[in-house]
Design an enzyme around this catalytic site. Structure first.
Site, mmCIF file in Angstrom:
data_model
loop_
_atom_site.group_PDB
_atom_site.id
_atom_site.type_symbol
_atom_site.label_atom_id
_atom_site.label_comp_id
_atom_site.label_asym_id
_atom_site.label_seq_id
_atom_site.Cartn_x
_atom_site.Cartn_y
_atom_site.Cartn_z
ATOM 1 N N ASN A 9 0.858 -1.183 0.000
ATOM 2 C CA ASN A 9 0.000 0.000 0.000
ATOM 3 C C ASN A 9 0.898 1.238 0.000
ATOM 4 O O ASN A 9 1.400 1.648 1.038
ATOM 5 C CB ASN A 9 -0.898 -0.033 1.253
ATOM 6 N N TRP A 10 1.110 1.776 -1.192
ATOM 7 C CA TRP A 10 2.035 2.915 -1.323
ATOM 8 C C TRP A 10 1.423 4.226 -0.816
ATOM 9 O O TRP A 10 2.118 5.235 -0.727
ATOM 10 C CB TRP A 10 2.455 3.085 -2.789
ATOM 11 N N LYS A 11 0.140 4.235 -0.546
ATOM 12 C CA LYS A 11 -0.549 5.461 -0.087
ATOM 13 C C LYS A 11 -0.240 6.605 -1.067
ATOM 14 O O LYS A 11 -0.324 6.391 -2.257
ATOM 15 C CB LYS A 11 -0.176 5.771 1.357
ATOM 16 N N HIS A 93 -10.030 1.461 4.515
ATOM 17 C CA HIS A 93 -8.784 1.669 5.264
ATOM 18 C C HIS A 93 -9.046 2.683 6.385
ATOM 19 O O HIS A 93 -9.832 3.622 6.198
ATOM 20 C CB HIS A 93 -7.695 2.184 4.311
ATOM 21 N N GLU A 95 -7.452 5.109 7.386
ATOM 22 C CA GLU A 95 -7.189 6.503 7.016
ATOM 23 C C GLU A 95 -8.362 7.084 6.228
ATOM 24 O O GLU A 95 -8.591 8.297 6.233
ATOM 25 C CB GLU A 95 -5.870 6.593 6.228
ATOM 26 N N GLU A 163 -6.350 -4.707 10.466
ATOM 27 C CA GLU A 163 -5.379 -3.629 10.662
ATOM 28 C C GLU A 163 -5.741 -2.836 11.915
ATOM 29 O O GLU A 163 -6.480 -1.834 11.826
ATOM 30 C CB GLU A 163 -5.396 -2.680 9.466
ATOM 31 N N GLY A 169 1.520 2.513 10.908
ATOM 32 C CA GLY A 169 2.466 3.620 10.704
ATOM 33 C C GLY A 169 3.451 3.807 11.840
ATOM 34 O O GLY A 169 3.976 4.895 12.047
ATOM 35 N N SER A 211 2.433 -1.845 10.686
ATOM 36 C CA SER A 211 3.861 -1.897 11.017
ATOM 37 C C SER A 211 4.480 -3.284 10.817
ATOM 38 O O SER A 211 5.209 -3.785 11.678
ATOM 39 C CB SER A 211 4.093 -1.388 12.447
ATOM 40 N N GLY A 232 2.439 -0.978 4.546
ATOM 41 C CA GLY A 232 2.496 0.439 4.190
ATOM 42 C C GLY A 232 3.939 0.903 4.043
ATOM 43 O O GLY A 232 4.588 0.633 3.024
HETATM 44 P P1 PGA Z 1 2.066 0.548 7.847
HETATM 45 O O1 PGA Z 1 0.697 0.776 7.076
HETATM 46 O O2 PGA Z 1 2.656 -0.735 7.340
HETATM 47 O O3 PGA Z 1 2.873 1.745 7.535
HETATM 48 O O4 PGA Z 1 1.713 0.436 9.305
HETATM 49 C C1 PGA Z 1 -0.204 -0.266 6.855
HETATM 50 C C2 PGA Z 1 -1.439 0.298 6.242
HETATM 51 O O5 PGA Z 1 -1.807 1.439 6.577
HETATM 52 O O6 PGA Z 1 -2.089 -0.365 5.404
#
Ligand code: PGA
Length: 251
Positions: A9-11, A93, A95, A163, A169, A211, A232
Site C-alpha cells: 500500500n504505497w498510499k 482503510h 485513514e 489492521e 504507521g 507496522s 504500508g
Molecule cells: P504501515 O501501514 O505498514 O505503515 O503500518 C499499513 C497500512 O496502513 O495499510
C-alpha cells in the site's frame, strides 16, 4: 500450500514518477522472489498504468474508488479501475474511515467492487486494545456492518485485512505480537462463520497490516494463521520489502 498474499500500500508515495521508477527498478531486481508470493501493488492512481507496464509479475490494486452514482467530477469508479487492469481494491482503510467513511459506505463499496469484478480487500481493526477484550465486540460489529447485504457467494470475493489502528504507521516493536494476532484471526473467522457459514468463512483469506517490517514479518507469518500482509511504509523501502517477502516464503 497456497502462496501468501503480499499487498504493497504505497498510499500517497513516492512523491514523483521518477522516484516511483527508482522503487520499481529495485523491486524488479528481486522479481524471482516476488513471484513466490501473491503480490499486489496499490500505487497512487496516476502511477497505475506505469506500475502495470513495469511490474508485470505484480497484480494491480486500487487504494479506494468512488461508489457515487451519476455524474461526478473528480471521482473514479470501480469499473474504470477494473478496465485499467486492477484486480483488487482496498476498502475501508482506517485513514479513509478517519475522513468520514462510515460502515454503511464501506459495505456499499464492498458490494460495488465485487459487482465490478474486483476483489474487495476490506480493512477492519480496533482503535484500542483492552485487557477485557472489548475490542473483540468492536471488531464483530465492524465486520458485520462492513459486510452487510453481501451474499455468501459474493463473500468468496472478499479478503479481510485486520489492521488495528493503534499499530499502523509505527514500527515493528509497536505492532501486534503473534499470539494476539492468532487470537484475533480465530475471532475474525468465527464472526465470518456467523455471517456466511463455515464453508464460505474458510475460503476468506485474512491478512494483517500495521507496522509489518522485516523484524516481525517472519514470526507473524510462522506463529499465526495469517494468510499474508498489507504493508504500508516498509513497501516503499526495497530492502525491507524484499526481506518481508523472503520471510513469507520461508513459512
Ligand atoms: P504501515 O501501514 O505498514 O505503515 O503500518 C499499513 C497500512 O496502513 O495499510
Amino acid at each position: 500450500m497456497a502462496k501468501l498474499i503480499l499487498v504493497a500500500n504505497w498510499k500517497n508515495h513516492p512523491a514523483s514518477q521518477e522516484e516511483a521508477l527508482t522503487l520499481i527498478k529495485e523491486l524488479n531486481r528481486k522479481k524471482e522472489l516476488y513471484k513466490k508470493v501473491n503480490l499486489f501493488i496499490a500505487p497512487p492512481d496516476p502511477y497505475l498504468d506505469f506500475v502495470a507496464s513495469k511490474v508485470p509479475y505484480a497484480k494491480l490494486s486500487t487504494q479506494d474508488f468512488s461508489h457515487a452514482k451519476g455524474t461526478n467530477t473528480g471521482e473514479v469508479s470501480a469499473e474504470i479501475y477494473k478496465s485499467l487492469g486492477a484486480r483488487l481494491s482496498i476498502i475501508g482503510h482506517s485513514e479513509r474511515r478517519a475522513l468520514g467513511e462510515t460502515d454503511e459506505i464501506v459495505s456499499e463499496k464492498v458490494r460495488a467492487a465485487i459487482k465490478s469484478g474486483l476483489i474487495a480487500l476490506l480493512c477492519v481493526g480496533e482503535a484500542e486494545r483492552d485487557a477485557e477484550g472489548e475490542h473483540f465486540e468492536f471488531l464483530r460489529r465492524q465486520i458485520k456492518a462492513s459486510l452487510s447485504g453481501l451474499s455468501a457467494k459474493a463473500a468468496t470475493s472478499v479478503i479481510l485485512a485486520y489492521e488495528p489502528v493503534w499499530a499502523i504507521g509505527k514500527s515493528a516493536k509497536d505492532a501486534i505480537n503473534p499470539r494476539d494476532l492468532h487470537e484475533s484471526i480465530i475471532f475474525i473467522r468465527k464472526v465470518l462463520t456467523e455471517i456466511f457459514g463455515r464453508s464460505v468463512a474458510e475460503k476468506i483469506f485474512v491478512l494483517y497490516g500495521g507496522s509489518v517490517e522485516p523484524t516481525n514479518a517472519g514470526v507473524l507469518a510462522k506463529e499465526s494463521s495469517v494468510d499474508g500482509f498489507l504493508v504500508g511504509h516498509a513497501s516503499l523501502k526495497p530492502k525491507q520489502f524484499e526481506q518481508i517477502a523472503l520471510s513469507m516464503t520461508q513459512k
